[in-house]
Scaffold this motif. Structure first.
Motif, PDB file in Angstrom:
ATOM      1  N   LEU A  38       0.808  -1.221   0.000  1.00  0.00           N
ATOM      2  CA  LEU A  38       0.000   0.000   0.000  1.00  0.00           C
ATOM      3  C   LEU A  38       0.837   1.265   0.000  1.00  0.00           C
ATOM      4  CD1 LEU A  38      -2.781  -1.061   2.571  1.00  0.00           C
ATOM      5  CD2 LEU A  38      -2.703  -1.410   0.082  1.00  0.00           C
ATOM      6  N   HIS A  39       2.166   1.123   0.158  1.00  0.00           N
ATOM      7  CA  HIS A  39       3.114   2.242   0.132  1.00  0.00           C
ATOM      8  C   HIS A  39       2.794   3.313   1.171  1.00  0.00           C
ATOM      9  CE1 HIS A  39       5.219   0.689  -3.343  1.00  0.00           C
ATOM     10  NE2 HIS A  39       4.059   0.524  -3.972  1.00  0.00           N
ATOM     11  N   LEU A  40       2.457   2.869   2.368  1.00  0.00           N
ATOM     12  CA  LEU A  40       2.242   3.791   3.479  1.00  0.00           C
ATOM     13  C   LEU A  40       3.555   3.976   4.225  1.00  0.00           C
ATOM     14  CD1 LEU A  40      -1.095   2.286   4.836  1.00  0.00           C
ATOM     15  CD2 LEU A  40      -0.841   4.353   3.447  1.00  0.00           C
ATOM     16  N   PRO A  41       3.866   5.189   4.678  1.00  0.00           N
ATOM     17  CA  PRO A  41       5.086   5.372   5.475  1.00  0.00           C
ATOM     18  C   PRO A  41       4.983   4.639   6.803  1.00  0.00           C
ATOM     19  CG  PRO A  41       3.766   7.384   5.442  1.00  0.00           C
ATOM     20  CD  PRO A  41       3.140   6.445   4.465  1.00  0.00           C
ATOM     21  N   ALA A  42       6.139   4.438   7.453  1.00  0.00           N
ATOM     22  CA  ALA A  42       6.171   3.665   8.699  1.00  0.00           C
ATOM     23  C   ALA A  42       5.267   4.279   9.765  1.00  0.00           C
ATOM     24  CB  ALA A  42       7.608   3.569   9.210  1.00  0.00           C
ATOM     25  N   SER A  43       5.232   5.623   9.820  1.00  0.00           N
ATOM     26  CA  SER A  43       4.400   6.270  10.839  1.00  0.00           C
ATOM     27  C   SER A  43       2.926   5.990  10.606  1.00  0.00           C
ATOM     28  CB  SER A  43       4.648   7.790  10.827  1.00  0.00           C
ATOM     29  OG  SER A  43       4.390   8.323   9.531  1.00  0.00           O
ATOM     30  N   HIS A  44       2.495   5.945   9.329  1.00  0.00           N
ATOM     31  CA  HIS A  44       1.099   5.633   9.023  1.00  0.00           C
ATOM     32  C   HIS A  44       0.778   4.186   9.371  1.00  0.00           C
ATOM     33  CE1 HIS A  44       1.137   9.444   7.032  1.00  0.00           C
ATOM     34  NE2 HIS A  44      -0.057   9.280   6.479  1.00  0.00           N
ATOM     35  N   ALA A  45       1.727   3.287   9.075  1.00  0.00           N
ATOM     36  CA  ALA A  45       1.504   1.867   9.355  1.00  0.00           C
ATOM     37  C   ALA A  45       1.252   1.646  10.838  1.00  0.00           C
ATOM     38  CB  ALA A  45       2.707   1.052   8.892  1.00  0.00           C
ATOM     39  N   GLY A  46       2.037   2.306  11.670  1.00  0.00           N
ATOM     40  CA  GLY A  46       1.842   2.166  13.109  1.00  0.00           C
ATOM     41  C   GLY A  46       0.553   2.810  13.580  1.00  0.00           C
ATOM     42  N   VAL A  86      -8.524  -0.496   8.812  1.00  0.00           N
ATOM     43  CA  VAL A  86      -8.649  -0.345  10.266  1.00  0.00           C
ATOM     44  C   VAL A  86      -9.759  -1.246  10.801  1.00  0.00           C
ATOM     45  CG1 VAL A  86      -9.209   1.268  12.131  1.00  0.00           C
ATOM     46  CG2 VAL A  86      -7.750   2.008  10.245  1.00  0.00           C
ATOM     47  N   ALA A  87     -10.885  -1.308  10.098  1.00  0.00           N
ATOM     48  CA  ALA A  87     -12.026  -2.112  10.547  1.00  0.00           C
ATOM     49  C   ALA A  87     -11.662  -3.592  10.626  1.00  0.00           C
ATOM     50  CB  ALA A  87     -13.216  -1.917   9.600  1.00  0.00           C
ATOM     51  N   TRP A  88     -10.972  -4.108   9.587  1.00  0.00           N
ATOM     52  CA  TRP A  88     -10.612  -5.531   9.606  1.00  0.00           C
ATOM     53  C   TRP A  88      -9.569  -5.817  10.681  1.00  0.00           C
ATOM     54  CZ3 TRP A  88     -14.787  -5.826   7.798  1.00  0.00           C
ATOM     55  CH2 TRP A  88     -15.199  -5.651   6.491  1.00  0.00           C
ATOM     56  N   ALA A  89      -8.672  -4.873  10.906  1.00  0.00           N
ATOM     57  CA  ALA A  89      -7.689  -5.051  11.974  1.00  0.00           C
ATOM     58  C   ALA A  89      -8.376  -5.068  13.342  1.00  0.00           C
ATOM     59  CB  ALA A  89      -6.644  -3.940  11.920  1.00  0.00           C
ATOM     60  N   VAL A 120      -9.120  -5.082   0.675  1.00  0.00           N
ATOM     61  CA  VAL A 120      -8.412  -3.798   0.744  1.00  0.00           C
ATOM     62  C   VAL A 120      -7.475  -3.687  -0.452  1.00  0.00           C
ATOM     63  CG1 VAL A 120      -6.863  -2.347   2.106  1.00  0.00           C
ATOM     64  CG2 VAL A 120      -8.525  -3.834   3.255  1.00  0.00           C
ATOM     65  N   GLY A 121      -7.563  -2.596  -1.175  1.00  0.00           N
ATOM     66  CA  GLY A 121      -6.689  -2.346  -2.321  1.00  0.00           C
ATOM     67  C   GLY A 121      -6.097  -0.950  -2.258  1.00  0.00           C
ATOM     68  N   LEU A 122      -5.371  -0.584  -3.310  1.00  0.00           N
ATOM     69  CA  LEU A 122      -4.726   0.738  -3.344  1.00  0.00           C
ATOM     70  C   LEU A 122      -5.751   1.863  -3.317  1.00  0.00           C
ATOM     71  CD1 LEU A 122      -1.902   0.055  -5.965  1.00  0.00           C
ATOM     72  CD2 LEU A 122      -1.621   0.493  -3.513  1.00  0.00           C
ATOM     73  N   ALA A 123      -6.939   1.633  -3.878  1.00  0.00           N
ATOM     74  CA  ALA A 123      -7.960   2.680  -3.938  1.00  0.00           C
ATOM     75  C   ALA A 123      -8.932   2.611  -2.768  1.00  0.00           C
ATOM     76  CB  ALA A 123      -8.725   2.578  -5.250  1.00  0.00           C
ATOM     77  N   SER A 124      -8.758   1.653  -1.880  1.00  0.00           N
ATOM     78  CA  SER A 124      -9.703   1.484  -0.769  1.00  0.00           C
ATOM     79  C   SER A 124      -9.454   2.538   0.306  1.00  0.00           C
ATOM     80  CB  SER A 124      -9.552   0.093  -0.143  1.00  0.00           C
ATOM     81  OG  SER A 124      -9.778  -0.916  -1.096  1.00  0.00           O
TER      82      SER A 124
END
Length: 480
Positions: free
Chosen positions: A303-311, A368-371, A358-362
């Motif tokens: 998804l190419h999210l930065p580390a801060s977003h992933a956390g 967050v909901a599935w997690a 979940v995809g790139l456009a989701s």
């Protein structure tokens, strides 16, 4: 200490070991956020980078078996303070490491410390608290312990973005220092049961320990060798792992006849509830720890999210997990163990099965909901499995029971991290992609989706064993 501090002492004791367990739990998961940056810094492939997690898991898994011996020989306080000092040393060494080899050594040291400390809270809860209070104690303890790894990836992600991957190793330092101070105030010097520590106690079962360590290493290396190595090498390693397991079981059965105390008391598994609980612990350990490795990699590489977003994305799920553990802890003595554990496994499986939506456009809220769904399931399992599996046992077996069930859970976890890494690499290659590519292809997304579906199937398999967690009334009375 009970006379000095009164009825609140058992809670102060639980708080003391909770801080140390928070530090060990944080060290086990927070490094996953930094794996991509660390891989780039040391120019590592995925197969080598995953040993940052797998090395920790191997050390943690094997050292759990030594906890009963350490407690008997050195007592609670010396054992606990020693593990916290080792965890502190590992964190500092990892943060200052000039080479990847030093990072691995530091992670192994952290894993050794975390493994020894993991079974101690369960021993305390089942010994210091009355049966009617054990669920509440487990809920309070679980809420506190889960908050650390819940907040850890969010804070760790920010630290990685701001100060680099080295900074996350130092996050355990304040927890270790606080836990050592609390230990000298509230943790007793005695061995389990209140007896004095016996430095002349039986010797550690080194043969069993070496067999367990060798078998675990061969298992993980064999899983790695399944992809990218000759088939003969993988078969040899996995065959050696099976042989080591067989010799280990033979030695554990033979040791009492020779006057030695075995590392793992096989008589524990004659108790049906405990045996089924151990099977569930192993299977769900694969899914749990495999997902803690897979999710951050998925968010950053797919998804190419930065580390801060992933956390940060995982933070709401962690907070929900803490609340769920508190609520489920109060249900432990009202709802059958098999119902709580089976419900948790079904929810955990559903969260993995839904990840492919979940995809790139989701929108990110879908992830967050599935997690959150998975963490609700995890909260039901964590609050009930260990207590439910060990409650029917005689109290003199509890230290070894806590050590063994945690060992099996972490053995599954160690295998799960390697399994997810290897399956991901395998499916990426099958779809003509690799994580070295800068753009996310349809094949890469499909490889991650297949890895998540594998975890869902593993959780579904654990449900079959969890429904056998039927505690017979006459057995339950023996543990109380």
């Amino acid at each position: 200490m009970s006379r000095r501090w009164g009825p609140r002492y058992r809670w102060l004791l639980l708080l003391s070991v909770m801080v140390g367990t928070m530090a060990s739990a944080m060290s086990s998961t927070i490094v996953n956020v930094a794996i991509p940056d660390m891989s780039r810094h040391f120019a590592l492939g995925q197969d080598r980078a995953q040993w940052v997690s797998s090395g920790f898991m191997v050390a943690m898994t094997v050292s759990m078996l030594t906890t009963p011996w350490l407690l008997s020989r050195f007592g609670y306080r010396a054992t606990y303070v020693g593990t916290m000092a080792l965890l502190l040393l590992g964190g500092v060494a990892g943060g200052l490491a000039p080479q990847y080899a030093v990072v691995l050594i530091a992670r192994v040291a952290e894993g050794l410390a975390a493994g020894v400390v993991q079974p101690i809270p369960a021993i305390i809860m089942l010994r210091a608290f009355e049966p009617r209070e054990q669920g509440r104690a487990g809920g309070v303890f679980g809420m506190g312990v889960v908050l650390a790894p819940a907040l850890g990836p969010s804070i760790g992600g920010l630290l990685v973005d701001w100060f680099g991957w080295r900074s996350i190793f130092f996050m355990v330092v304040p927890f270790c220092l606080l836990s050592i101070a609390l230990a000298y105030t509230f943790v007793p010097t005695s061995a389990p049961g209140g007896a004095a520590a016996d430095r002349a106690a039986h010797r550690l079962d080194w043969r069993g320990l070496l067999l367990a360590a060798g078998g675990t290493l061969c298992l993980l290396n064999g899983l790695v060798a399944l992809h990218g190595s000759p088939g003969v090498q993988a078969a040899g390693l996995l065959g050696t792992a099976v042989a080591a397991l067989g010799v280990f079981l033979w030695w554990q059965r033979r040791a009492p006849a020779t006057g030695r105390t075995p590392l793992m008391n096989l008589a524990l598994f004659t108790h049906r509830t405990y045996a089924m609980g151990s099977i569930v612990a192993f299977i769900y350990g694969i899914a749990l720890f495999g997902s803690t490795y897979l999710l951050p990699v998925y968010m950053q590489y797919a998804l190419h999210l930065p580390a801060s977003h992933a956390g940060t994305i995982l933070l709401p799920a962690g907070l929900v997990l803490a609340v769920t553990i508190g609520v489920a802890g109060r249900l432990v003595h009202r709802v059958p163990t098999r119902v709580l554990v089976s419900t948790g496994l079904v929810l955990l499986a559903a969260s993995f099965a839904l990840m492919p939506t979940v995809g790139l456009a989701s929108p990110l809220w879908l992830l967050v909901a599935w997690a959150i769904l998975g963490r609700i399931g995890l909260g039901c399992i964590l609050s009930s499995l260990n207590i439910g599996a060990m409650r029917p046992l005689p109290k003199d077996l509890i230290p070894q029971a806590a050590s063994a069930i945690n060992f099996l859970r972490m053995l599954g976890g160690a295998a799960g991290v390697s399994l997810c890494a290897i399956v991901l690499e395998w499916r990426l290659a099958a779809h003509g992609d690799s994580l070295a590519a800068t753009q996310t292809s349809a094949g890469r997304l499909l490889a991650f989706e297949e890895s998540f579906l594998m975890l869902a199937a593993i959780c579904a398999l654990a449900v079959l064993a969890s429904w056998q967690l039927r505690e017979r009334p006459e057995a339950a009375g023996t543990g109380q």
